[in-house]
Every structure is written in C-alpha cells, then in structure tokens.
Design a protein around this motif. Structure first.
Motif, PDB file in Angstrom:
ATOM      1  N   UNK A 114      -8.222 118.338  32.362  1.00 19.55           N
ATOM      2  CA  UNK A 114      -7.126 118.625  31.385  1.00 19.55           C
ATOM      3  C   UNK A 114      -6.076 119.173  32.360  1.00 19.55           C
ATOM      4  N   UNK A 115      -4.608 119.109  32.151  1.00 16.59           N
ATOM      5  CA  UNK A 115      -3.702 119.720  32.835  1.00 16.59           C
ATOM      6  C   UNK A 115      -2.994 120.628  31.711  1.00 16.59           C
ATOM      7  N   UNK A 116      -1.979 121.206  32.357  1.00 19.07           N
ATOM      8  CA  UNK A 116      -1.238 122.200  31.575  1.00 19.07           C
ATOM      9  C   UNK A 116      -0.661 121.652  30.689  1.00 19.07           C
ATOM     10  N   UNK A 117      -0.133 120.256  30.427  1.00 16.12           N
ATOM     11  CA  UNK A 117       0.603 119.804  29.385  1.00 16.12           C
ATOM     12  C   UNK A 117      -0.421 119.126  28.194  1.00 16.12           C
ATOM     13  N   UNK A 118      -1.802 119.242  28.617  1.00 19.75           N
ATOM     14  CA  UNK A 118      -2.500 118.805  27.598  1.00 19.75           C
ATOM     15  C   UNK A 118      -2.910 117.111  27.930  1.00 19.75           C
ATOM     16  N   UNK A 119      -2.757 116.677  29.334  1.00 19.02           N
ATOM     17  CA  UNK A 119      -2.951 115.478  29.511  1.00 19.02           C
ATOM     18  C   UNK A 119      -4.378 115.400  30.144  1.00 19.02           C
ATOM     19  N   UNK A 120      -4.939 114.172  29.863  1.00 19.17           N
ATOM     20  CA  UNK A 120      -6.505 113.880  30.285  1.00 19.17           C
ATOM     21  C   UNK A 120      -6.515 113.037  31.410  1.00 19.17           C
ATOM     22  N   UNK A 121      -7.573 113.206  32.334  1.00 15.11           N
ATOM     23  CA  UNK A 121      -7.804 112.341  33.732  1.00 15.11           C
ATOM     24  C   UNK A 121      -9.203 112.540  33.839  1.00 15.11           C
ATOM     25  N   UNK A 122      -9.543 111.257  34.624  1.00 13.95           N
ATOM     26  CA  UNK A 122     -10.997 111.513  34.850  1.00 13.95           C
ATOM     27  C   UNK A 122     -11.195 111.397  36.692  1.00 13.95           C
ATOM     28  N   UNK A 123     -12.285 112.207  36.871  1.00  8.73           N
ATOM     29  CA  UNK A 123     -12.742 112.185  38.329  1.00  8.73           C
ATOM     30  C   UNK A 123     -13.935 111.136  38.542  1.00  8.73           C
ATOM     31  N   UNK A 124     -13.964 110.202  39.119  1.00  7.32           N
ATOM     32  CA  UNK A 124     -14.890 109.326  39.466  1.00  7.32           C
ATOM     33  C   UNK A 124     -15.725 109.554  41.001  1.00  7.32           C
ATOM     34  N   UNK A 144     -15.173 104.822  36.421  1.00  5.61           N
ATOM     35  CA  UNK A 144     -14.000 103.897  36.484  1.00  5.61           C
ATOM     36  C   UNK A 144     -13.800 102.980  35.135  1.00  5.61           C
ATOM     37  N   UNK A 145     -15.071 102.304  34.758  1.00  6.28           N
ATOM     38  CA  UNK A 145     -14.890 101.567  33.580  1.00  6.28           C
ATOM     39  C   UNK A 145     -14.460 102.116  32.487  1.00  6.28           C
ATOM     40  N   UNK A 146     -14.758 103.301  32.305  1.00  6.38           N
ATOM     41  CA  UNK A 146     -14.645 104.047  30.934  1.00  6.38           C
ATOM     42  C   UNK A 146     -12.949 104.610  31.161  1.00  6.38           C
ATOM     43  N   UNK A 147     -12.391 104.731  32.348  1.00  2.00           N
ATOM     44  CA  UNK A 147     -11.207 105.215  32.673  1.00  2.00           C
ATOM     45  C   UNK A 147     -10.294 103.974  32.165  1.00  2.00           C
ATOM     46  N   UNK A 148     -10.745 102.819  32.494  1.00  2.00           N
ATOM     47  CA  UNK A 148      -9.873 101.526  32.168  1.00  2.00           C
ATOM     48  C   UNK A 148      -9.782 101.522  30.620  1.00  2.00           C
ATOM     49  N   UNK A 149     -11.235 101.668  30.068  1.00  3.16           N
ATOM     50  CA  UNK A 149     -11.190 101.339  28.602  1.00  3.16           C
ATOM     51  C   UNK A 149     -10.262 102.297  27.814  1.00  3.16           C
ATOM     52  N   UNK A 150     -10.390 103.609  28.344  1.00  2.86           N
ATOM     53  CA  UNK A 150      -9.783 104.822  27.792  1.00  2.86           C
ATOM     54  C   UNK A 150      -8.181 104.732  28.138  1.00  2.86           C
ATOM     55  N   UNK A 151      -7.723 103.776  29.146  1.00  4.84           N
ATOM     56  CA  UNK A 151      -6.553 103.908  29.710  1.00  4.84           C
ATOM     57  C   UNK A 151      -6.076 105.161  30.247  1.00  4.84           C
ATOM     58  N   UNK A 152      -7.015 105.669  30.936  1.00  2.86           N
ATOM     59  CA  UNK A 152      -6.796 106.964  31.465  1.00  2.86           C
ATOM     60  C   UNK A 152      -6.638 106.869  33.291  1.00  2.86           C
ATOM     61  N   UNK A 153      -5.766 107.708  33.644  1.00  3.50           N
ATOM     62  CA  UNK A 153      -5.834 107.665  35.125  1.00  3.50           C
ATOM     63  C   UNK A 153      -7.002 108.323  35.802  1.00  3.50           C
ATOM     64  N   UNK A 154      -7.435 108.001  37.026  1.00  4.74           N
ATOM     65  CA  UNK A 154      -8.730 108.592  37.635  1.00  4.74           C
ATOM     66  C   UNK A 154      -8.599 108.706  39.254  1.00  4.74           C
ATOM     67  N   UNK A 155      -9.053 109.620  39.631  1.00  3.79           N
ATOM     68  CA  UNK A 155      -9.223 109.965  41.101  1.00  3.79           C
ATOM     69  C   UNK A 155     -10.806 109.570  41.483  1.00  3.79           C
ATOM     70  N   UNK A 156     -10.851 109.076  42.827  1.00  3.46           N
ATOM     71  CA  UNK A 156     -12.307 108.879  43.391  1.00  3.46           C
ATOM     72  C   UNK A 156     -11.967 109.793  44.710  1.00  3.46           C
TER      73      UNK A 156
END
Length: 370
Positions: A114-124, A144-156
């Motif tokens: 989570x970030x300071x604006x309450x936004x969500x992201x994923x670590x892969x 990465x599959x869940x990031x796409x299904x949830x429409x979330x940005x992600x890092x590898x």
C-alpha cells in the motif's frame, strides 16, 4: 478498468513511490487460500486435509472475505458442496480458477503493498519451490496472474539481471520499517535461493521494495522445517515493537540452542536510535513425529485476520499456554485454535497456507507515473 502494468527495473522502486508492506494485523480486504490438490504433500493423510481447510474457511468468513483458488470448475462445485456442509459463509468466498503446484500461498502468492494515498500494488517475487523441488512453474505464475485479474500494477524485483527469489514465510514485517528474517534461509548455500545476493543486497531490496530499512537477522530455523529456516516458524511481530518468539525449555531438544540464540539476538537488538524490542516467549509443543519424521510444529505459525487470530494446536499440553499468551497480545481479536496434527504432515500450517490482502482506500488505482 485500468490496465495492469509490470513496472520495469529502472523505474523508481515501490518505496520511492510511497509504498510499504503493511503489518499483518492491519485491516484486510481478504485472505487468499489455494485449495489443496496435491495428495503427495500429505501422503496417507490427504483425505483429512480438505476438512481442515473447510474449518479454517468457516472461521475466516465470519470476519473477512476469502479469495479461494481452485484448479477448475469441477473442483469449484465439489469444494462449494463441502464448504456448505461445513457451515462456511459462501457469500464471503470468491473462487478463482487458476492452476497451482501446491497450496502454500504464503510463499507463492502475491505480496501486497500500500502507498500513502491508499493505492494497492503487488510484488511478484520469483518462486522456485524453496530451491528444492522441480515443479514450481504454476505457482510462480500466480502473482502476475492475480495482478492482471485484479487490475493492479506489479513489480518483479531484479538484481544483476536475475529475478529475486523470496518467499513470504522468509520475512515478517511490522509495517513501520522493521523486518525479521533468518541467515539460514537467505544466506545459506543449502537450498540457496539467490547465489548472487549477500546480506547488504537483501537489505537494499527490503528497503526499496518493502519499505523496511531495519533488518533483524536471526540465525537458524526449527528442526523439520522443509524451507530451511523460514522465520514464520520462529518469530513474529505482533505490534510495531513487540515480537513473539518460540523458546524450547528442554535443554536436550535439538531446537534448544538454536532458539536460545535467536532469543538473545532479539533481546539485544537495538535500532538506529536505540530502540528496543519487547520480546514475548511462546512455548514449543513436544516433538511431533509421523512415519519417523520430525515435523515443524510451531505455535509461531499463527495467522492474524480481521478480528481473529488462528493458532495451530497439536493436542499438546502447551496448546493452552500458547493460546493464552496470544489472547493477551490480541485482546480485541478472537483467538481460535485449529487442530494441525494432520496439516503439519505437509510441513506447514496456518501462516504457510494464507496470504493477506490489505485494505486499500483506492483499490485498483495504479501509482502515478514517475
């Protein structure tokens, strides 16, 4: 809908964008679980395991949603039938049809930020089955599959041109910049995850990707741990400056010296401005064996959910003591013991199988472009 994005190396890492990994006790949107389908993980006991999962779901769905991964539609129908018979609130269960190799989502599932604006992201992070087993490709693809299904940005995360292996059970965080891990898991040449990384590399990764600038290195894990030193069988944050750690009272037990060493490290640790940890001891159950194999039975493998703490129990006299300690530490949550004598034959229990998804105020909104 906003298209998910893989945020490439070279762009600012999560911490530079205000992201952090929340503590487990912070509010959840849901808990992720993967239905057990691999009979060889519990040889001879597999028919019992779905009933253990159903009981866990029965308790979780009283307090939060559960995202449940199943391999196909036919399995979904079978599982729904069992969950309904078991008294699970099916209105709180969302099914996801995804292939898995195993069901230990703490290690293979998405790690949320989570970030300071309450936004969500994923670590892969890369997952390679604890650098021990050859079949891991389906599990590795889950975040990465869940990031796409949830429409979330992600890092590898990548270092020196190689994706970094990190399992969720290898770390524990307080949500305020402190992290627990072990040398045995991350620095040993046995089941070596990242031969190209040393302690300073890991500390930089934890700061950049998890927002954790203070790393507390414990030594070794408990006997029987198939992961070679996961910290979630050893020591866990239960408040920003409070850690529970398992302690063996029998000097003749193989865990005795290891756990005393870790206890000393925690008691003597000091932060950059002299901060101390409050250290609370948890007992260890008596050694638990099946087919001559010592199993990694530990009360530290509890899971903190909304309004609830699920605690593994082992038909042991110490069960009551462990439940009481955790009840004192979480007075506003229900403390529920889950019988894990059969589950631990799979070499993991409650924390190993769960992965929390924190609550976001702007769910699905990606961070601003750098």
């Amino acid at each position: 809908m906003i298209e998910p994005r893989l945020l490439q190396p070279g762009t600012p890492p999560p911490a530079a964008r205000g992201f952090r990994m929340p503590a487990e006790w912070e509010p959840h949107d849901a808990t992720w679980l993967a239905w057990p389908v691999r009979e060889s993980d519990w040889p001879g006991k597999f028919p019992l395991i779905p009933f253990v999962y159903a009981e866990i779901l029965r308790h979780l769905t009283r307090f939060e949603r559960v995202h449940l991964i199943v391999p196909d539609a036919a399995t979904e129908v079978t599982v729904k039938n069992l969950l309904q018979k078991s008294g699970v609130n099916l209105n709180a269960v969302q099914f996801w049809l995804l292939p898995t190799d195993r069901s230990w989502l703490r290690d293979s599932g998405p790690m949320y930020l989570l970030n300071t604006q309450g936004q969500k992201a994923i670590l892969d992070w890369h997952f390679n089955a604890w650098a021990k087993y050859p079949d891991w490709h389906a599990d590795d693809a889950l975040p990465s599959a869940i990031a796409h299904l949830q429409q979330l940005p992600y890092w590898q995360p990548v270092v020196h041109g190689q994706r970094v292996v990190l399992e969720g059970g290898a770390i524990d965080v307080n949500g305020e910049g402190w992290l627990l891990t072990t040398e045995e898991c991350l620095l040993s040449t046995t089941q070596q995850r990242n031969p190209h990384l040393g302690p300073k590399d890991y500390e930089r990764l934890f700061a950049d990707y998890l927002g954790c600038s203070q790393v507390i290195w414990l030594k070794r894990g408990i006997v029987g741990d198939d992961t070679h030193g996961h910290v979630d069988d050893l020591a866990r944050f239960v408040a920003p400056q409070t850690v529970v750690t398992v302690v063996e009272n029998n000097p003749g037990d193989d865990n005795y010296l290891t756990l005393q060493e870790n206890l000393d490290i925690l008691r003597n640790w000091r932060g950059p401005t002299g901060e101390k940890l409050e250290v609370v001891s948890l007992p260890m159950p008596q050694p638990l064996y099946y087919e001559g194999v010592r199993l990694p039975a530990s009360y530290a493998n509890f899971y903190i959910a909304n309004g609830l703490v699920l605690v593994p129990t082992f038909n042991d006299p110490a069960d009551r003591h462990a439940l009481g300690i955790l009840a004192d530490l979480f007075p506003e949550r229900e403390i529920v013991g889950i019988h894990c004598v059969d589950l631990v034959w799979g070499l993991g229990t409650l924390h190993c199988m769960t992965q929390q998804e924190p609550r976001a105020t702007r769910n699905g909104t990606p961070p601003d472009n750098p």
